[in-house]
Motif scaffolding. Structure first.
Motif, PDB file in Angstrom:
ATOM      1  N   ARG A 194      51.048  38.615  43.239  1.00  0.00           N
ATOM      2  CA  ARG A 194      49.471  39.044  43.890  1.00  0.00           C
ATOM      3  C   ARG A 194      48.735  38.727  42.659  1.00  0.00           C
ATOM      4  O   ARG A 194      47.492  38.308  42.953  1.00  0.00           O
ATOM      5  CB  ARG A 194      49.709  40.411  44.178  1.00  0.00           C
ATOM      6  N   GLN A 195      49.070  38.986  41.296  1.00  0.00           N
ATOM      7  CA  GLN A 195      48.135  39.016  40.165  1.00  0.00           C
ATOM      8  C   GLN A 195      47.873  37.577  39.974  1.00  0.00           C
ATOM      9  O   GLN A 195      46.963  36.916  39.463  1.00  0.00           O
ATOM     10  CB  GLN A 195      48.759  39.418  38.883  1.00  0.00           C
ATOM     11  N   LEU A 198      45.598  35.950  42.460  1.00  0.00           N
ATOM     12  CA  LEU A 198      44.190  36.700  42.253  1.00  0.00           C
ATOM     13  C   LEU A 198      43.496  35.788  41.108  1.00  0.00           C
ATOM     14  O   LEU A 198      42.482  35.412  41.473  1.00  0.00           O
ATOM     15  CB  LEU A 198      44.160  38.263  41.689  1.00  0.00           C
ATOM     16  N   ILE A 199      43.889  35.678  40.195  1.00  0.00           N
ATOM     17  CA  ILE A 199      43.535  35.139  38.986  1.00  0.00           C
ATOM     18  C   ILE A 199      43.180  33.472  39.194  1.00  0.00           C
ATOM     19  O   ILE A 199      42.081  32.950  39.078  1.00  0.00           O
ATOM     20  CB  ILE A 199      44.676  35.122  37.596  1.00  0.00           C
ATOM     21  N   ASN A 251      53.984  42.132  42.570  1.00  0.00           N
ATOM     22  CA  ASN A 251      53.063  42.387  41.786  1.00  0.00           C
ATOM     23  C   ASN A 251      52.526  40.927  41.076  1.00  0.00           C
ATOM     24  O   ASN A 251      51.429  40.530  40.830  1.00  0.00           O
ATOM     25  CB  ASN A 251      53.364  43.363  40.810  1.00  0.00           C
TER      26      ASN A 251
END
Lengths: 244, 334
Positions: B41-42, B45-46, B38
């Motif tokens: 991935r986060q 993404l940001i 997580n």
């Protein structure tokens, strides 16, 4: 057994201003709680505390009996009163981005866009959307990933009757799926057919919290939610008396 | 209906945005997904969103062009004042580029960082991001990594392309000073990106952030050295004088590093070395610009800035600025 969401003695102060004062309430899975109150009563602050963008001064928020964490908020959906997204990006890009933050594939964003009737607008830039379309996009983002808790801040504002019907039916579907909903609104006629429980906030304090039927019984002769709300609001002294 | 090429491209980008990983849709199955996956991935993404936004806005391309132009022109026209036109070798290019990099890279870092957070706060998009379960620490780190990517791509592209052109034209194989300039310039930019990010978390509006960012730049580039000199004059401390002469005084640095002096027939100025003292590292820690300058003038100054000192100072600055930014962000009610 622990309630799904429990708020205990929640207090929020901004300097000398008390936005929330020792608010306690509990919501079970599948319930729809309408949060009512005049402007500045603390509804958005309450939601902000649950969603993690406002830090409580005191009190705690429990999810299934334990303190709520950031990780658990990935199971929440939220639409703000004023939907704020990335204007230079398209409808689909916005939905995909916020869905991806929760670990969802793009197909989920597309599915929710279709559900709110925005499939044909998915290539439009957000800055090109009307207010109604923007609200629908906000709702689609909130619905991504089958959220366990949906928090909607003034979702009925400025909706035309057709859109209002669509929104109400979507919210009913979500409840039937097992989601818990917290909805703040001034449009009580739109909330009444949906809500199982109502909380009334007046100047940061919880003035009433119960099922609609119980509140109607308590405030006799009140046959609509709006009348119940007016009766409760009447109990609250006007601002001049408080500061006298 | 056939999908148009534009729509297909947008869709492709969205799919990439969605991490191209098949994630289970329901929360019940997702909640068992690993914390670390997580996190990555986060962050990804940001960071990728930040880079994509800057790329679309033309920032990345503009920076690449600026660097290519700056390095190319400095190398090819750097000896214009003594009547020579043509590419210089790496060492002379480095000396000619030093001032440009020390002024421009911190400015780029600050301009890039100053609106990273305040923009999301002002546009109210941060609320929706946090409501989606992203912690403030992860958001800050994602933004910082996105900023690093946005800074690194044009700088490295510019240095690589222009550096290759200089090498091919002059047949100079001693590329080490040029690589050191590129790497230390990048580190300098990243430190100032961290400073910009900190400024952004402490500011209430974008305008305020821009003003603070420009003030920070002036402070680091001009005021620090001037205050150092003022201290020297007021205290008349011989040790301080030596330190400031070594590190801060741009005029002496330029004399020490004057590669053009061999062409100068009117003076007999020679590059000179200044003996460092034990307090030099302390001065270098106070201002990353001075560390950058000293690291790139080792030969000319006869002053060795160890790799560990550079890493330590860079890390300390990043820890302090990002730590302060995170502290402020955690105090902020949206």
């Amino acid at each position: 057994m622990n309630p799904y969401l429990q708020i205990r003695q929640l207090t929020k102060k901004y300097g000398g201003t008390v936005a929330l004062q020792e608010v306690s309430l509990a919501v079970e899975r599948g319930q729809i709680l309408g949060v009512l109150g005049p402007n500045g009563a603390g509804k958005s602050t309450l939601f902000g505390c649950v969603l993690g963008f406002t830090r409580p001064t005191k009190g705690e928020i429990l999810l299934e009996g334990h303190p709520l964490t950031d990780e658990e908020r990935t199971s929440f959906g939220y639409t703000a009163e004023r939907v704020a997204l990335y204007p230079q990006r398209t409808v689909l890009e916005n939905a995909a981005f916020f869905g991806a933050l929760k670990g969802l594939p793009i197909t989920e964003a597309e599915r929710q866009l279709a559900r709110v009737g925005l499939q044909s607008a998915s290539a439009l830039k957000v800055r090109q959307l009307s207010k109604g379309m923007l609200q629908r996009l906000g709702l689609a983002i909130a619905l991504c990933g089958q959220p366990q808790l949906l928090i909607l801040d003034e979702p009925f504002n400025g909706l035309d009757p057709a859109l209002l019907d669509t929104l109400q039916s979507i919210l009913r579907e979500e409840q039937e799926r097992g989601a818990t909903l917290l909805i703040s609104t001034h449009t009580m006629s739109a909330l009444e057919p949906l809500a199982t429980h109502v909380a009334v906030l007046l100047r940061g304090r919880l003035a009433a919290f119960d099922t609609i039927d119980s509140l109607q019984a308590e405030f006799g002769q009140s046959d609509s939610l709006e009348q119940v709300y007016r009766q409760i609001a009447l109990q609250d002294p006007p601002m001049e008396e408080v500061f006298a | 209906m056939t999908e148009t090429r534009t729509n297909y491209a947008k869709r492709l980008e969205c799919e990439q945005l969605a991490a191209a990983v098949s994630w289970p849709c329901s929360f019940e199955s997702r909640r068992h997904a690993g914390r670390s996956s997580n996190l990555s991935r986060q962050l990804r993404l940001i960071a990728s969103k930040e880079f994509n936004d800057r790329f679309r806005s033309g920032w990345v391309l503009a920076c690449v062009l600026v660097w290519l132009g700056a390095i190319g022109l400095t190398s090819f026209l750097g000896l214009l004042q003594i009547g020579r036109i043509g590419a210089q070798g790496y060492e002379r290019t480095v000396i000619s580029l030093l001032n440009l990099v020390q002024y421009l890279v911190p400015l780029l870092g600050l301009l890039l960082g100053h609106d990273l957070m305040v923009n999301e706060v002002e546009e109210r998009t941060l609320r929706l991001i946090l409501a989606g379960g992203l912690s403030r620490a992860r958001f800050l780190m994602g933004k910082f990594l996105g900023g690093c990517l946005t800074l690194t791509v044009p700088l490295l592209l510019g240095f690589t392309v222009a550096g290759t052109a200089v090498g091919l034209t002059t047949r100079d194989s001693s590329v080490a000073p040029f690589i050191r300039l590129a790497v230390s310039g990048l580190a300098l930019g990243i430190v100032f990106l961290g400073l910009g990010l900190m400024v952004s978390t402490f500011s209430r509006t974008r305008i305020q952030a821009l003003v603070f960012a420009l003030l920070t730049w002036c402070l680091a580039i001009f005021v620090f050295d001037l205050v150092g000199l003022a201290l020297l004059v007021s205290t008349k401390s011989p040790t301080a004088a030596h330190e400031i002469e070594l590190i801060c005084d741009a005029t002496h640095v330029n004399v020490a590093a004057d590669v053009h002096s061999e062409f100068d027939i009117t003076t007999n100025a020679k590059p000179r070395t200044i003996e460092p003292t034990s307090n030099s590292s302390f001065w270098l820690m106070l201002n990353p610009v001075d560390l950058f300058r000293a690291a790139n003038l080792e030969t000319q100054l006869g002053f060795n800035v160890s790799l560990w000192t550079s890493l330590l100072v860079t890390s300390l600055w990043l820890v302090v600025t990002l730590g302060a930014g995170l502290w402020k962000l955690k105090q902020t009610d949206l």
